[in-house]
Design a protein around this motif. Structure first.
Motif, PDB file in Angstrom:
ATOM      1  N   ASP A  86      19.946 -44.455  15.770  1.00  0.00           N
ATOM      2  CA  ASP A  86      18.551 -44.906  15.801  1.00  0.00           C
ATOM      3  C   ASP A  86      17.741 -44.261  14.680  1.00  0.00           C
ATOM      4  N   ALA A  87      17.960 -42.993  14.442  1.00  0.00           N
ATOM      5  CA  ALA A  87      17.239 -42.297  13.368  1.00  0.00           C
ATOM      6  C   ALA A  87      17.578 -42.902  12.012  1.00  0.00           C
ATOM      7  N   THR A  88      18.836 -43.243  11.820  1.00  0.00           N
ATOM      8  CA  THR A  88      19.239 -43.895  10.572  1.00  0.00           C
ATOM      9  C   THR A  88      18.562 -45.252  10.443  1.00  0.00           C
ATOM     10  N   LEU A  89      18.564 -46.014  11.519  1.00  0.00           N
ATOM     11  CA  LEU A  89      17.913 -47.326  11.493  1.00  0.00           C
ATOM     12  C   LEU A  89      16.427 -47.189  11.167  1.00  0.00           C
ATOM     13  N   LEU A  90      15.767 -46.243  11.791  1.00  0.00           N
ATOM     14  CA  LEU A  90      14.337 -46.042  11.536  1.00  0.00           C
ATOM     15  C   LEU A  90      14.075 -45.690  10.075  1.00  0.00           C
ATOM     16  N   GLY A  91      14.999 -44.975   9.466  1.00  0.00           N
ATOM     17  CA  GLY A  91      14.841 -44.605   8.068  1.00  0.00           C
ATOM     18  C   GLY A  91      15.123 -45.745   7.095  1.00  0.00           C
ATOM     19  N   ARG A  92      15.854 -46.741   7.541  1.00  0.00           N
ATOM     20  CA  ARG A  92      16.243 -47.855   6.660  1.00  0.00           C
ATOM     21  C   ARG A  92      15.411 -49.108   6.861  1.00  0.00           C
ATOM     22  N   THR A  93      14.572 -49.133   7.880  1.00  0.00           N
ATOM     23  CA  THR A  93      13.822 -50.339   8.212  1.00  0.00           C
ATOM     24  C   THR A  93      12.338 -50.025   8.330  1.00  0.00           C
ATOM     25  N   HIS A  94      11.566 -51.047   8.574  1.00  0.00           N
ATOM     26  CA  HIS A  94      10.137 -50.850   8.834  1.00  0.00           C
ATOM     27  C   HIS A  94       9.728 -51.703  10.033  1.00  0.00           C
ATOM     28  N   HIS A  95       8.561 -51.400  10.542  1.00  0.00           N
ATOM     29  CA  HIS A  95       8.046 -52.108  11.713  1.00  0.00           C
ATOM     30  C   HIS A  95       7.680 -53.537  11.335  1.00  0.00           C
ATOM     31  N   GLU A  96       8.088 -54.475  12.167  1.00  0.00           N
ATOM     32  CA  GLU A  96       7.755 -55.881  11.966  1.00  0.00           C
ATOM     33  C   GLU A  96       6.631 -56.257  12.932  1.00  0.00           C
ATOM     34  N   PRO A  97       5.387 -56.334  12.441  1.00  0.00           N
ATOM     35  CA  PRO A  97       4.252 -56.578  13.336  1.00  0.00           C
ATOM     36  C   PRO A  97       4.263 -57.947  14.004  1.00  0.00           C
ATOM     37  N   THR A  98       5.009 -58.897  13.485  1.00  0.00           N
ATOM     38  CA  THR A  98       5.037 -60.233  14.086  1.00  0.00           C
ATOM     39  C   THR A  98       6.166 -60.406  15.094  1.00  0.00           C
ATOM     40  N   ALA A  99       6.900 -59.354  15.378  1.00  0.00           N
ATOM     41  CA  ALA A  99       8.005 -59.438  16.345  1.00  0.00           C
ATOM     42  C   ALA A  99       7.463 -59.736  17.737  1.00  0.00           C
ATOM     43  N   GLU A 100       8.316 -60.285  18.550  1.00  0.00           N
ATOM     44  CA  GLU A 100       7.943 -60.664  19.912  1.00  0.00           C
ATOM     45  C   GLU A 100       7.476 -59.448  20.717  1.00  0.00           C
ATOM     46  N   PRO A 101       6.259 -59.486  21.245  1.00  0.00           N
ATOM     47  CA  PRO A 101       5.746 -58.333  22.015  1.00  0.00           C
ATOM     48  C   PRO A 101       6.544 -58.114  23.305  1.00  0.00           C
ATOM     49  N   GLY A 102       6.551 -56.886  23.760  1.00  0.00           N
ATOM     50  CA  GLY A 102       7.195 -56.548  25.017  1.00  0.00           C
ATOM     51  C   GLY A 102       8.675 -56.246  24.918  1.00  0.00           C
TER      52      GLY A 102
END
Length: 85
Positions: free
Chosen positions: A61-77
């Protein structure tokens, strides 16, 4: 199987990660996101096994967080890993 699929998806390539690549089909686990299956396992396993798996999952998960960014349009919840791109 879910741990190996999640690991390959997190570490697999140097190009940007694509969310759909974390899906898999497994005869015993059915279809779905590898990370979702890991989350289920973390709640279902006995404490010692869950703790051992949690260490490995948190590293990925830490690796993923370092390689990606938050997608604000993703499905909520949905879980946080569904909001990464």
């Amino acid at each position: 199987m879910a741990l190996s699929v999640w690991s390959v998806r997190v570490h697999g390539t140097k190009r940007p990660w694509r969310r759909w690549e974390a899906e898999f089909t497994c005869p015993c686990c059915d279809e779905g996101w590898a990370r979702d299956k890991l989350q289920e396992a973390l709640f279902m396993l006995p404490p010692k096994a869950s703790a051992e798996l949690r260490v490995r999952v948190e590293r990925l998960d830490a690796t993923l967080l370092g390689r990606t960014h938050h997608e604000p349009t993703a499905e909520p919840g949905r879980a946080w890993w569904h909001h990464r791109c």
